[in-house]
Design a protein around this motif. Structure first.
Motif, PDB file in Angstrom:
ATOM      1  N   PHE A  79       0.768  -1.455   0.371  1.00 40.03           N
ATOM      2  CA  PHE A  79       0.543  -0.178  -0.009  1.00 40.03           C
ATOM      3  C   PHE A  79       0.916   1.139   0.266  1.00 40.03           C
ATOM      4  N   LEU A  80       0.208   2.350  -0.692  1.00 41.21           N
ATOM      5  CA  LEU A  80       0.667   3.247  -0.622  1.00 41.21           C
ATOM      6  C   LEU A  80      -0.140   4.192   0.474  1.00 41.21           C
ATOM      7  N   HIS A  81       0.363   5.209   1.742  1.00 43.03           N
ATOM      8  CA  HIS A  81      -0.674   6.015   2.089  1.00 43.03           C
ATOM      9  C   HIS A  81       0.137   7.511   1.907  1.00 43.03           C
ATOM     10  N   ILE A  82      -0.296   8.925   1.566  1.00 41.83           N
ATOM     11  CA  ILE A  82      -0.544   9.069   1.458  1.00 41.83           C
ATOM     12  C   ILE A  82      -1.340  10.673   2.661  1.00 41.83           C
ATOM     13  N   GLY A  83      -0.333  11.284   3.242  1.00 46.58           N
ATOM     14  CA  GLY A  83      -1.574  12.158   4.236  1.00 46.58           C
ATOM     15  C   GLY A  83      -1.550  13.505   3.877  1.00 46.58           C
ATOM     16  N   LEU A  84      -2.714  13.685   3.821  1.00 44.50           N
ATOM     17  CA  LEU A  84      -2.797  15.159   3.124  1.00 44.50           C
ATOM     18  C   LEU A  84      -3.216  16.416   4.066  1.00 44.50           C
ATOM     19  N   SER A  85      -2.692  17.955   3.736  1.00 43.64           N
ATOM     20  CA  SER A  85      -3.004  18.698   4.734  1.00 43.64           C
ATOM     21  C   SER A  85      -4.546  19.135   5.228  1.00 43.64           C
ATOM     22  N   ASN A  86      -5.248  18.704   4.350  1.00 45.82           N
ATOM     23  CA  ASN A  86      -6.625  18.703   5.206  1.00 45.82           C
ATOM     24  C   ASN A  86      -7.452  17.754   5.893  1.00 45.82           C
ATOM     25  N   GLY A  87      -5.929  16.203   6.082  1.00 48.09           N
ATOM     26  CA  GLY A  87      -7.129  15.474   7.034  1.00 48.09           C
ATOM     27  C   GLY A  87      -7.543  14.113   6.472  1.00 48.09           C
ATOM     28  N   VAL A  88      -6.787  14.567   5.241  1.00 57.16           N
ATOM     29  CA  VAL A  88      -7.248  13.300   4.424  1.00 57.16           C
ATOM     30  C   VAL A  88      -6.654  12.438   4.118  1.00 57.16           C
ATOM     31  N   LEU A  89      -6.450  10.423   4.622  1.00 59.40           N
ATOM     32  CA  LEU A  89      -6.106   9.752   4.204  1.00 59.40           C
ATOM     33  C   LEU A  89      -5.572   9.302   3.094  1.00 59.40           C
ATOM     34  N   LEU A  90      -4.675   9.269   1.724  1.00 59.86           N
ATOM     35  CA  LEU A  90      -5.361   8.831   0.779  1.00 59.86           C
ATOM     36  C   LEU A  90      -4.285   6.830   1.184  1.00 59.86           C
ATOM     37  N   ARG A  91      -5.106   6.048   0.738  1.00 55.84           N
ATOM     38  CA  ARG A  91      -3.855   4.883   0.090  1.00 55.84           C
ATOM     39  C   ARG A  91      -4.614   4.256  -0.705  1.00 55.84           C
ATOM     40  N   THR A  92      -3.584   3.690  -1.458  1.00 52.77           N
ATOM     41  CA  THR A  92      -3.636   2.656  -3.206  1.00 52.77           C
ATOM     42  C   THR A  92      -2.616   2.025  -3.138  1.00 52.77           C
ATOM     43  N   VAL A  93      -3.020   0.852  -3.689  1.00 53.34           N
ATOM     44  CA  VAL A  93      -2.198  -0.206  -3.478  1.00 53.34           C
ATOM     45  C   VAL A  93      -1.290  -0.796  -4.951  1.00 53.34           C
ATOM     46  N   VAL A  94      -0.466  -0.588  -4.702  1.00 59.92           N
ATOM     47  CA  VAL A  94       0.678  -1.082  -6.020  1.00 59.92           C
ATOM     48  C   VAL A  94       0.976  -2.150  -5.632  1.00 59.92           C
ATOM     49  N   ASP A  95       1.064  -2.041  -7.246  1.00 60.51           N
ATOM     50  CA  ASP A  95       1.089  -3.478  -8.073  1.00 60.51           C
ATOM     51  C   ASP A  95       3.565  -3.949  -7.937  1.00 60.51           C
ATOM     52  N   GLY A  96       3.363  -5.133  -7.273  1.00 70.78           N
ATOM     53  CA  GLY A  96       4.967  -5.411  -6.779  1.00 70.78           C
ATOM     54  C   GLY A  96       5.623  -5.695  -7.986  1.00 70.78           C
ATOM     55  N   ILE A  97       5.067  -5.354  -9.150  1.00 70.65           N
ATOM     56  CA  ILE A  97       6.087  -6.154  -9.899  1.00 70.65           C
ATOM     57  C   ILE A  97       6.127  -4.911 -11.307  1.00 70.65           C
ATOM     58  N   THR A  98       4.569  -4.682 -11.686  1.00 71.83           N
ATOM     59  CA  THR A  98       5.280  -3.124 -12.562  1.00 71.83           C
ATOM     60  C   THR A  98       4.533  -1.976 -11.844  1.00 71.83           C
ATOM     61  N   GLY A  99       4.551  -1.537 -10.624  1.00 76.07           N
ATOM     62  CA  GLY A  99       4.314  -0.569  -9.852  1.00 76.07           C
ATOM     63  C   GLY A  99       3.565   0.160 -10.356  1.00 76.07           C
ATOM     64  N   GLN A 100       2.276   0.168 -10.857  1.00 75.00           N
ATOM     65  CA  GLN A 100       1.238   0.541 -10.905  1.00 75.00           C
ATOM     66  C   GLN A 100       0.145   0.641 -10.304  1.00 75.00           C
ATOM     67  N   LEU A 101      -0.554   2.169 -10.288  1.00 77.65           N
ATOM     68  CA  LEU A 101      -1.283   2.174  -8.512  1.00 77.65           C
ATOM     69  C   LEU A 101      -2.703   1.748  -9.340  1.00 77.65           C
ATOM     70  N   SER A 102      -3.685   1.038  -7.979  1.00 78.45           N
ATOM     71  CA  SER A 102      -4.790   0.736  -8.427  1.00 78.45           C
ATOM     72  C   SER A 102      -5.384   0.597  -6.913  1.00 78.45           C
ATOM     73  N   ASP A 103      -6.671   1.412  -7.070  1.00 77.03           N
ATOM     74  CA  ASP A 103      -7.566   0.406  -5.671  1.00 77.03           C
ATOM     75  C   ASP A 103      -7.591   1.918  -5.860  1.00 77.03           C
ATOM     76  N   SER A 104      -7.363   3.010  -5.539  1.00 76.53           N
ATOM     77  CA  SER A 104      -7.341   4.258  -4.709  1.00 76.53           C
ATOM     78  C   SER A 104      -8.301   4.619  -3.433  1.00 76.53           C
ATOM     79  N   ARG A 105      -8.207   4.491  -2.310  1.00 78.67           N
ATOM     80  CA  ARG A 105      -9.583   4.832  -1.174  1.00 78.67           C
ATOM     81  C   ARG A 105      -9.011   6.094  -1.036  1.00 78.67           C
TER      82      ARG A 105
END
Length: 133
Positions: free
Chosen positions: A7-33
């Protein structure tokens, strides 16, 4: 072997946490929440829960993110707002967190993953010398 998602987690300055699945082989991002954790900017800290990597996200209240029984869990801690967190390990506390609240150092343990977290304040009439749980 057992595969775990990255997972890639990103904490934003407006209080929102983004979580994205990272493919371990290609590095492609998917299923962002996204999840609103509070109104303050989010600070992220790596932690260990149940001998697995986890994350502590701090905003108006602390949140812990971890995998439990092959499911991703993001749960708020019923605890006062924390400023900084680090994994902590000692003989008495094999898996804990050391946290700063103002000028105070707090040692926090999460004893039962998957259950709701809460704290209890116990007024003491004397200074404790030993503690038994």
């Amino acid at each position: 072997g057992e595969e775990s998602e990255l997972f890639l987690h990103i904490g934003l300055s407006n209080g929102v946490l983004l979580r994205t699945v990272v493919d371990g082989i290609t590095g492609q991002l998917s299923d962002s929440r996204s999840r609103i954790l509070g109104t303050k900017p989010i600070k992220l800290f790596k932690t260990i829960f149940n001998q697995q990597r986890g994350l502590c996200a701090l905003s108006n209240r602390p949140w812990v993110c971890y995998n439990y029984l092959h499911k991703y869990v993001a749960a708020p801690l019923s605890y006062e707002p924390l400023e900084f967190v680090s994994s902590f390990c000692s003989e008495q506390c094999p898996e804990g967190m050391a946290a700063l609240v103002g000028i105070n150092l707090k040692i926090i343990t999460i004893s039962r993953l998957g259950e709701l977290f809460s704290q209890q304040l116990m007024p003491l009439s004397y200074t404790p010398r030993k503690m038994v749980l």
